[in-house]
Scaffold this motif. Structure first.
Motif, PDB file in Angstrom:
ATOM      1  N   GLU A 189       0.758  -1.130   0.142  1.00 20.41           N
ATOM      2  CA  GLU A 189      -0.058   0.245   0.056  1.00 20.41           C
ATOM      3  C   GLU A 189       0.737   1.185  -0.063  1.00 20.41           C
ATOM      4  O   GLU A 189       0.723   2.367  -0.564  1.00 20.41           O
ATOM      5  CB  GLU A 189      -0.914  -0.065   1.311  1.00 20.41           C
ATOM      6  CG  GLU A 189      -2.125  -0.611   0.944  1.00 20.41           C
ATOM      7  CD  GLU A 189      -2.796  -0.520   2.237  1.00 20.41           C
ATOM      8  OE1 GLU A 189      -2.932   0.397   2.929  1.00 20.41           O
ATOM      9  OE2 GLU A 189      -3.840  -1.482   2.521  1.00 20.41           O
ATOM     10  N   ARG A 190       1.920   1.322   0.817  1.00 19.84           N
ATOM     11  CA  ARG A 190       2.853   2.370   0.810  1.00 19.84           C
ATOM     12  C   ARG A 190       4.373   1.904   1.025  1.00 19.84           C
ATOM     13  O   ARG A 190       4.581   0.736   1.500  1.00 19.84           O
ATOM     14  CB  ARG A 190       2.240   3.262   2.058  1.00 19.84           C
ATOM     15  CG  ARG A 190       2.292   2.764   3.446  1.00 19.84           C
ATOM     16  CD  ARG A 190       1.923   3.740   4.525  1.00 19.84           C
ATOM     17  NE  ARG A 190       1.924   2.902   5.641  1.00 19.84           N
ATOM     18  CZ  ARG A 190       1.022   2.298   6.173  1.00 19.84           C
ATOM     19  NH1 ARG A 190       0.096   1.974   5.235  1.00 19.84           N
ATOM     20  NH2 ARG A 190       1.127   1.620   7.290  1.00 19.84           N
ATOM     21  N   ASP A 191       5.203   2.853   0.901  1.00 24.77           N
ATOM     22  CA  ASP A 191       6.555   2.541   1.166  1.00 24.77           C
ATOM     23  C   ASP A 191       6.922   2.418   2.586  1.00 24.77           C
ATOM     24  O   ASP A 191       6.117   3.139   3.402  1.00 24.77           O
ATOM     25  CB  ASP A 191       7.479   3.671   0.562  1.00 24.77           C
ATOM     26  CG  ASP A 191       7.498   3.719  -0.929  1.00 24.77           C
ATOM     27  OD1 ASP A 191       6.945   2.907  -1.683  1.00 24.77           O
ATOM     28  OD2 ASP A 191       8.205   4.801  -1.601  1.00 24.77           O
ATOM     29  N   GLU A 192       7.931   1.796   2.882  1.00 21.18           N
ATOM     30  CA  GLU A 192       8.231   1.480   4.489  1.00 21.18           C
ATOM     31  C   GLU A 192       9.575   2.652   4.350  1.00 21.18           C
ATOM     32  O   GLU A 192      10.493   2.257   3.558  1.00 21.18           O
ATOM     33  CB  GLU A 192       8.774   0.293   4.504  1.00 21.18           C
ATOM     34  CG  GLU A 192       7.698  -0.946   4.786  1.00 21.18           C
ATOM     35  CD  GLU A 192       7.000  -0.780   6.080  1.00 21.18           C
ATOM     36  OE1 GLU A 192       7.308   0.123   6.946  1.00 21.18           O
ATOM     37  OE2 GLU A 192       6.055  -1.838   6.188  1.00 21.18           O
ATOM     38  N   VAL A 193       9.785   3.526   5.283  1.00 21.70           N
ATOM     39  CA  VAL A 193      10.812   4.577   5.408  1.00 21.70           C
ATOM     40  C   VAL A 193      11.209   4.353   6.561  1.00 21.70           C
ATOM     41  O   VAL A 193      10.532   4.788   7.703  1.00 21.70           O
ATOM     42  CB  VAL A 193      10.429   5.811   4.865  1.00 21.70           C
ATOM     43  CG1 VAL A 193      11.540   6.676   4.842  1.00 21.70           C
ATOM     44  CG2 VAL A 193       9.587   5.750   3.658  1.00 21.70           C
ATOM     45  N   SER A 194      12.522   4.150   6.716  1.00 21.93           N
ATOM     46  CA  SER A 194      13.226   4.293   8.047  1.00 21.93           C
ATOM     47  C   SER A 194      14.302   5.450   8.104  1.00 21.93           C
ATOM     48  O   SER A 194      14.664   5.858   7.038  1.00 21.93           O
ATOM     49  CB  SER A 194      13.890   3.141   8.462  1.00 21.93           C
ATOM     50  OG  SER A 194      15.439   2.888   7.676  1.00 21.93           O
ATOM     51  N   TRP A 195      14.535   5.959   9.157  1.00 23.05           N
ATOM     52  CA  TRP A 195      15.636   7.002   9.280  1.00 23.05           C
ATOM     53  C   TRP A 195      16.522   6.677  10.354  1.00 23.05           C
ATOM     54  O   TRP A 195      16.242   5.907  11.258  1.00 23.05           O
ATOM     55  CB  TRP A 195      14.957   8.281  10.076  1.00 23.05           C
ATOM     56  CG  TRP A 195      14.106   9.254   9.155  1.00 23.05           C
ATOM     57  CD1 TRP A 195      12.819   8.796   8.847  1.00 23.05           C
ATOM     58  CD2 TRP A 195      14.415  10.334   8.840  1.00 23.05           C
ATOM     59  NE1 TRP A 195      12.286   9.657   7.888  1.00 23.05           N
ATOM     60  CE2 TRP A 195      13.486  10.893   7.794  1.00 23.05           C
ATOM     61  CE3 TRP A 195      15.592  11.301   8.793  1.00 23.05           C
ATOM     62  CZ2 TRP A 195      13.454  12.100   6.841  1.00 23.05           C
ATOM     63  CZ3 TRP A 195      15.513  12.475   8.195  1.00 23.05           C
ATOM     64  CH2 TRP A 195      14.449  12.973   7.328  1.00 23.05           C
TER      65      TRP A 195
END
Ligand SMILES: C[S@@+](CC[C@H](N)C(=O)[O-])C[C@H]1O[C@@H](n2cnc3c(N)ncnc32)[C@H](O)[C@@H]1O
Length: 243
Positions: A189-195
Motif C-alpha cells: 500500500e505504501r513505502d516503508e521508510v526508516s530514518w
C-alpha cells in the motif's frame, strides 16, 4: 533504542536477502570458529552465529540485539543463546573469548557516553585473553556520498515480490550522517521508510574510546582480504584486546 529498519518485522524479514553476497563473513566466521565462547553484539538476524553452528562450532554462541523483530528471525536457530537488549546495559563478566560487532553495527552508537558505556560493557564481558573485533566505515572515504536513490538495489523474494531499497542522505553534521532507507514494492500500500543516524569515527578517535574502556588496539586492517589500513581504505577493521 533500535530504529525502524530493525524494529519493523517486514523489514527485518528482508534484511538477509539484501545482504546476500556480503564479503565480511569470510573474515569473521574463522574468528568465531576459533573461539570457545562468542558474543555477537548487534547480532541482528543472527546469520553469523547460525553459520558458525552450521559449520560445526560446538562452544557457546550468544547474540545480543535490542530489536525484537531482528531477533525473531534469529530465533529460528534454537541452539544459539539470543538476548534482547542494549550492549551498554549488558552485564556479562569475563565470559567471552571473542566479541564481534559486524555489519557496521558499532556505528549505531552515536553519543560519546553511549560509546563509552558500550565499550566498558564489552571490556567487562571479555576474558583477559579475549578479542573484540568490529569494523567502521572510514570517514575519509565519504562513502555516504554514494547513498543516493540512483544506487538503489532490488531483490526478488521467495514469494516473487520485487522490492527496491533506496538510500538518501538527509544530513551530515560533523561525524554524524543521517539518512533514510525507503523500501518499495508494487504490491504494498505504501513505502516503508526508516530514518537512521550513524557515527563515522576516524582511526584516531577509535583508539581513544577503546583506551578509556580498558581496551587497546592490537591491529587495524583496511579490507576484508586483510590489507593494511591506509588513509583511503573503505573499512577500518579493528582488533582490540584488554590492555
Ligand atoms: C546494521 S545491523 C547489523 C546486524 C548484524 N550484525 C549483521 O552483520 O548483519 C545493526 C544491528 O545493531 C543493533 N543495535 C542497535 N543498537 C544497539 C545497541 N545499543 N546494542 C546492541 N545492538 C544494537 C540493531 O538492532 C541491528 O540489528
Amino acid at each position: 533504542m533500535a530504529d525502524r529498519l530493525f524494529e519493523e518485522p517486514r523489514l527485518a524479514r528482508l534484511y538477509d536477502a539484501f545482504c546476500r553476497g556480503r564479503p565480511d563473513f569470510e573474515f569473521y566466521l574463522p574468528l568465531v570458529m576459533d573461539a570457545h565462547a562468542v558474543l555477537d553484539v548487534g547480532c541482528g538476524t543472527g546469520e553469523l552465529l547460525r553459520l558458525a553452528r552450521e559449520a560445526g562450532h560446538r562452544g557457546r554462541l550468544c547474540g545480543l540485539d535490542p530489536a525484537d523483530a531482528m531477533l525473531e528471525e534469529a530465533r529460528v536457530c534454537s541452539d544459539v543463546e539470543w538476548h534482547l537488549g542494549d550492549v551498554a546495559r549488558s552485564e556479562w563478566t569475563a565470559e567471552f573469548d571473542q566479541i564481534v560487532m559486524t555489519g557496521h553495527a558499532f556505528q549505531v552508537l552515536v553519543e560519546d557516553e553511549q560509546i563509552r558505556r558500550s565499550l566498558r560493557a564489552v571490556r567487562q564481558a571479555l576474558r583477559a585473553d579475549g578479542r573484540f573485533v568490529f569494523e567502521t566505515r572510514n570517514p575519509a572515504v565519504r562513502g555516504w556520498e554514494d547513498w543516493v536513490p540512483d544506487n538503489a538495489v532490488e531483490i526478488t523474494t521467495s514469494d516473487g515480490e520485487r522490492i527496491r531499497m533506496a538510500h538518501q542522505v538527509q544530513a551530515v553534521a560533523g561525524d554524524l550522517v543521517t539518512f533514510t532507507v525507503a523500501y518499495s514494492c508494487p504490491g504494498w500500500e505504501r513505502d516503508e521508510v526508516s530514518w537512521s543516524t550513524l557515527r563515522f569515527l576516524d582511526a584516531t578517535a577509535l583508539p581513544r574510546f577503546l583506551n578509556e574502556a580498558g581496551l587497546v588496539v592490537e591491529s587495524q586492517l583496511g579490507s576484508w582480504s586483510g590489507n593494511p589500513l591506509t588513509p583511503t581504505s573503505e573499512e577500518i577493521i579493528t582488533i582490540a584486546r584488554p590492555g
